[in-house]
Design a protein around this motif. Structure first.
Motif, short mmCIF file in Angstrom:
data_model
loop_
_atom_site.label_atom_id
_atom_site.label_comp_id
_atom_site.label_asym_id
_atom_site.label_seq_id
_atom_site.Cartn_x
_atom_site.Cartn_y
_atom_site.Cartn_z
N LEU A 91 0.86 -1.23 0.19
CA LEU A 91 -0.15 0.00 -0.02
C LEU A 91 0.74 1.30 0.14
O LEU A 91 1.94 1.35 0.43
CB LEU A 91 -0.98 0.10 1.20
CG LEU A 91 -2.05 -1.19 1.06
CD1 LEU A 91 -2.83 -1.35 2.41
CD2 LEU A 91 -2.77 -1.22 -0.09
N ALA A 144 -6.00 3.26 -2.44
CA ALA A 144 -5.48 2.47 -3.44
C ALA A 144 -5.69 2.96 -4.87
O ALA A 144 -6.69 3.39 -5.38
CB ALA A 144 -6.37 1.03 -3.27
N THR A 149 -3.23 -2.72 -6.12
CA THR A 149 -3.04 -2.11 -4.73
C THR A 149 -4.42 -2.53 -4.34
O THR A 149 -4.51 -2.60 -2.93
CB THR A 149 -2.91 -0.67 -4.88
OG1 THR A 149 -1.50 -0.49 -5.53
CG2 THR A 149 -2.51 -0.18 -3.48
N ARG A 152 -4.43 -5.97 -2.83
CA ARG A 152 -3.64 -6.04 -1.62
C ARG A 152 -4.40 -5.37 -0.44
O ARG A 152 -4.39 -5.88 0.73
CB ARG A 152 -2.26 -5.36 -1.78
CG ARG A 152 -1.71 -5.86 -2.97
CD ARG A 152 -0.93 -7.29 -2.76
NE ARG A 152 -1.78 -8.35 -2.86
CZ ARG A 152 -2.32 -8.83 -3.68
NH1 ARG A 152 -2.10 -8.13 -4.92
NH2 ARG A 152 -3.38 -9.88 -3.81
#
Length: 253
Positions: A91, A144, A149, A152
């Motif tokens: 992140l 994000a 991303t 995740r």
């Protein structure tokens, strides 16, 4: 004192006490009609002994399952903590570093502050809940910018949810697991009755009778001692350690 040495003392003490009672009953009790009691006493002993054996087996199996679940749950909680930290590393900004520091602090809190309270049945501090909520907020506030991303971020949030569930199960189990007073009453009273009933049988020599009642008493007390040691998964004979969290700290450090 070592748990095994203590167990031996309890078993030997119970065997000696049962042998003394058996000797006194045979020495000063009535002999008339003792052989005739064998059929009736045998039927009663079969019923009482069978019911007591079922109860003891049920309690022991439940406690063994609880100990296994507790140990597996600790690893599930710690592994979820590590997995959430690794996902948070992807992140943006300092999100990953914040989550890592909070994860280490959380694992330290569990192993150093909460585990002693689990052993002595003391109140669990709120520090762990606060740290877990802080991790959730850090992950939720992360920006994000692309699909990878965002995946995740979702994975980190899912792993933290797993940590929350495992933590809730651990704390709830610490409050509800164990053997209640009513169950202990049934176990102890059933044990006393099962040990005393063989004194109604006749036909055996004194030495053989004492061996029988002492062996029975020692076996029953051994099972009761095992139940006592297993009723708290974090203490006694079970003694589940916070190894999962100390391993997690070394991975995250």
């Amino acid at each position: 004192m070592n748990v095994y040495v203590t167990g031996v003392f309890w078993v030997v003490g119970a065997a000696i006490a049962a042998a003394v009672i058996g000797y006194l009953v045979r020495r000063f009790g009535w002999d008339e009609g003792r052989r005739d009691n064998n059929d009736a006493a045998g039927q009663v002993f079969t019923i009482v002994g069978g019911l007591h054996a079922v109860l003891v087996a049920f309690v022991l199996i439940s406690l063994f399952d609880a100990v296994t679940s507790t140990r597996e749950g600790s690893y599930t909680e710690a592994e979820g903590l590590v997995a959430a930290t690794w996902s948070a590393q992807a992140l943006p900004g300092d999100t990953g570093e914040q989550v890592r520091h909070l994860a280490i602090a959380y694992a330290t809190t569990v192993s150093k502050q909460e585990w002693p309270r689990l052993i002595d049945d003391g109140p669990i501090p709120e520090t762990g809940w606060t740290q877990l909520d802080q991790m959730r907020r850090v992950v939720a506030n992360a920006q994000a910018g692309d699909d990878w991303t965002n995946d995740r971020k979702k994975d980190a949030a899912a792993q933290l949810w797993q940590v929350y569930q495992a933590r809730q199960t651990r704390i709830t189990g610490a409050e509800t697991d164990g053997v209640g007073s009513v169950m202990w009453f049934a176990l102890i009273l059933g044990s006393v009755i099962s040990i005393l009933l063989p004194n109604l049988f006749g036909g055996t020599r004194m030495a053989a009778h004492l061996v029988i009642v002492s062996t029975l008493a020692g076996t029953i007390v051994l099972l009761l001692y095992a139940i006592f040691q297993l009723q708290n998964p974090y203490a006694g004979g079970a003694n589940v350690h916070p190894d999962a969290f100390t391993t997690a700290i070394s991975r995250l450090g």
